[in-house]
Design an enzyme around this catalytic site. Sequence first.
Site, PDB file in Angstrom:
ATOM      1  N   ARG A  80      46.225  38.083  10.412  1.00 32.94           N
ATOM      2  CA  ARG A  80      46.437  36.675  10.085  1.00 32.94           C
ATOM      3  C   ARG A  80      45.110  35.946  10.241  1.00 32.94           C
ATOM      4  NH1 ARG A  80      48.571  31.980  13.683  1.00 32.94           N
ATOM      5  NH2 ARG A  80      48.620  30.328  12.117  1.00 32.94           N
ATOM      6  N   HIS A 124      44.025  25.478   9.548  1.00 33.32           N
ATOM      7  CA  HIS A 124      44.112  25.671  11.000  1.00 33.32           C
ATOM      8  C   HIS A 124      43.177  24.632  11.659  1.00 33.32           C
ATOM      9  CE1 HIS A 124      45.333  28.822  14.170  1.00 33.32           C
ATOM     10  NE2 HIS A 124      44.706  27.888  14.853  1.00 33.32           N
ATOM     11  N   GLU A 170      50.632  24.728  13.341  1.00 34.21           N
ATOM     12  CA  GLU A 170      50.955  23.847  14.464  1.00 34.21           C
ATOM     13  C   GLU A 170      50.669  22.371  14.196  1.00 34.21           C
ATOM     14  OE1 GLU A 170      48.976  25.207  17.957  1.00 34.21           O
ATOM     15  OE2 GLU A 170      50.207  26.984  18.122  1.00 34.21           O
ATOM     16  N   ASN A 298      54.472  30.204  16.981  1.00 35.66           N
ATOM     17  CA  ASN A 298      53.463  30.490  18.000  1.00 35.66           C
ATOM     18  C   ASN A 298      54.107  30.234  19.354  1.00 35.66           C
ATOM     19  OD1 ASN A 298      51.761  30.890  15.874  1.00 35.66           O
ATOM     20  ND2 ASN A 298      50.485  29.083  16.259  1.00 35.66           N
ATOM     21  N   TYR A 300      53.786  30.684  23.458  1.00 28.82           N
ATOM     22  CA  TYR A 300      52.964  30.993  24.626  1.00 28.82           C
ATOM     23  C   TYR A 300      53.705  30.749  25.928  1.00 28.82           C
ATOM     24  CZ  TYR A 300      48.930  31.261  21.524  1.00 28.82           C
ATOM     25  OH  TYR A 300      48.053  31.629  20.546  1.00 28.82           O
ATOM     26  N   GLU A 357      51.686  33.927  16.609  1.00 29.25           N
ATOM     27  CA  GLU A 357      50.751  33.955  17.747  1.00 29.25           C
ATOM     28  C   GLU A 357      51.528  34.156  19.032  1.00 29.25           C
ATOM     29  OE1 GLU A 357      48.107  30.594  18.235  1.00 29.25           O
ATOM     30  OE2 GLU A 357      47.705  30.510  16.077  1.00 29.25           O
TER      31      GLU A 357
HETATM   32  C1  PNW Z   1      47.346  27.739  19.595  1.00 22.50           C
HETATM   33  N1  PNW Z   1      50.672  24.518  24.122  1.00 22.50           N
HETATM   34  O1  PNW Z   1      47.354  26.448  20.110  1.00 22.50           O
HETATM   35  C2  PNW Z   1      46.400  27.705  18.403  1.00 22.50           C
HETATM   36  O2  PNW Z   1      47.044  27.964  17.179  1.00 22.50           O
HETATM   37  C3  PNW Z   1      45.194  28.554  18.553  1.00 22.50           C
HETATM   38  O3  PNW Z   1      44.184  28.131  17.665  1.00 22.50           O
HETATM   39  C4  PNW Z   1      44.734  28.531  19.997  1.00 22.50           C
HETATM   40  O4  PNW Z   1      43.498  29.154  20.184  1.00 22.50           O
HETATM   41  C5  PNW Z   1      45.816  29.211  20.801  1.00 22.50           C
HETATM   42  O5  PNW Z   1      47.076  28.602  20.626  1.00 22.50           O
HETATM   43  C6  PNW Z   1      45.532  29.270  22.295  1.00 22.50           C
HETATM   44  O6  PNW Z   1      45.463  27.984  22.838  1.00 22.50           O
HETATM   45  C7  PNW Z   1      48.195  26.047  21.129  1.00 22.50           C
HETATM   46  O7  PNW Z   1      50.221  23.648  24.889  1.00 22.50           O
HETATM   47  C8  PNW Z   1      47.723  25.091  22.004  1.00 22.50           C
HETATM   48  O8  PNW Z   1      51.866  24.948  24.238  1.00 22.50           O
HETATM   49  C9  PNW Z   1      48.534  24.579  22.980  1.00 22.50           C
HETATM   50  C10 PNW Z   1      49.838  25.042  23.104  1.00 22.50           C
HETATM   51  C11 PNW Z   1      50.320  26.011  22.233  1.00 22.50           C
HETATM   52  C12 PNW Z   1      49.488  26.504  21.254  1.00 22.50           C
END
Ligand code: PNW
Length: 451
Positions: A80, A124, A170, A298, A300, A357
């Site tokens: 990706r 992005h 995002e 995405n 996390y 992601e």
């Molecule tokens: C993503 N949160 O951003 C982005 O798509 C990437 O470019 C970035 O490098 C990656 O995550 C890691 O940070 C996020 O606060 C930023 O939940 C913040 C969050 C989630 C995704």
Amino acid sequence: MIQVRPLTFPQDFQWGFAAAAPQIEGAAFEDGKEPSVWDTFARIPGKVLNGDTLDIACDHYHLYEKDLALMAQLGAKNYRLSISWPRIQPTGRGAVNPKGIDFYNRLIDACLQNGLTPWVTMFHWDLPQALEDDFGGWRDRRTAEAFGPYAETLVKALGDRVKNWITLNEIFCFTQDGYGNGTKAPGAKESEQVVNQTYHTALLAHGYAVRAVREFGGPGARVGITDNPIPTIPLTETERDIEAAQKAFIEINSRVLEPLYRGEYTEAYFKTVGEDAAQFKADDFKLISQPTDFLGLNVYTGQFVRAAEPQGYEILPLPASYPTADATWLAHAPQAIYWCARHVAEIYEVPSVIITENGAGYDDAPPVNGEVLDLHRRDYVRNYLKELHRAIGDGVPVEGYFLWSFMDNYEWMDGYQRRFGVVYNDYATQTRTPKLSAKWFSRVIAENRIV
Ligand code: PNW
């Protein structure tokens, strides 16, 4: 007697790595590229850790052949990547920069030569600075109207080889964070109403891009968006808490998912935003809610939710001792990936979910004797994959998983200190060293199961 049951994924499951142009390419002012809002933002003192810029990054613009070869060597079948709008159209409108198209032609060809299927994100976060200066960026629908021809240009130039298109990455991060919280480019602090307007412009841009893929994508073209809804995890997996988690999911993520999938701003939206709702035209929603082929997620971290009166749910604050990555927003909540995928399947009946992601950011130390023993990252990913496997077992249509990220890169306002790669990058020499997590993930792909 012990009987080990392997955690095997479906046979056609798609494994890959994810990355984004502004975070890895560098060459920020080369071959006709003009600044993006991030090139400008990074130069405002105090906005990015150590004042790090995107100027050189991983120099992937020049080193892409080696990088793709390493990716293939690790066994990935999918990559990706994202395309830099200001490389294709330096001011976001008008003439196309032939050197920009050349670069992505070479990049896509190199993907295919290495057996990597490209999944291309059209945007992005690297908005051409000229659109910010001339139109007010995402505040103004002219930016969405400019996105249409840009998307068409990409699809016409690359669509013979690119079949998987992701319109935007995002929306939250380049609208709410960019124009509300001021923590990401362009770093504005606007009213709630203006912020909601930026969301609406982004949704329109998505709609124009879907239209471009449908009209010019050719046979087999597919399109979706990547979103980062806040995953709501039921505190206990009981009917009451699950219902509460669903309700919370709909309400707190209503700015993006409701217009995309319900074709309107719904009760949940107005309940959340009140009088600060975006202004819109009736026809907008036809464009915004065109059916798509997959939803990219995405994931996390997540939020725990339990049933409570009067609103039906209560979001629980994480205790100070709750484990996180070095990126402190990144609380370890593996169930987030299960529930996020399940919620969108149950609530919006999305035909296909792709984890575009998932990964973890730590301040890894440099290699010792050629090794980076990032057990912290390896186990983070392993735990999330177990929950993803559970989702598939429960019938959630998950088609693929992209690990964020292939190599350490420019982590936005955390600069180069915060590392999300499974490949270590030494920025002084641009030497790439696969970490333990890369070698482990490579075996996961090869065996199509959690090892
Ligand atoms: C993503 N949160 O951003 C982005 O798509 C990437 O470019 C970035 O490098 C990656 O995550 C890691 O940070 C996020 O606060 C930023 O939940 C913040 C969050 C989630 C995704």
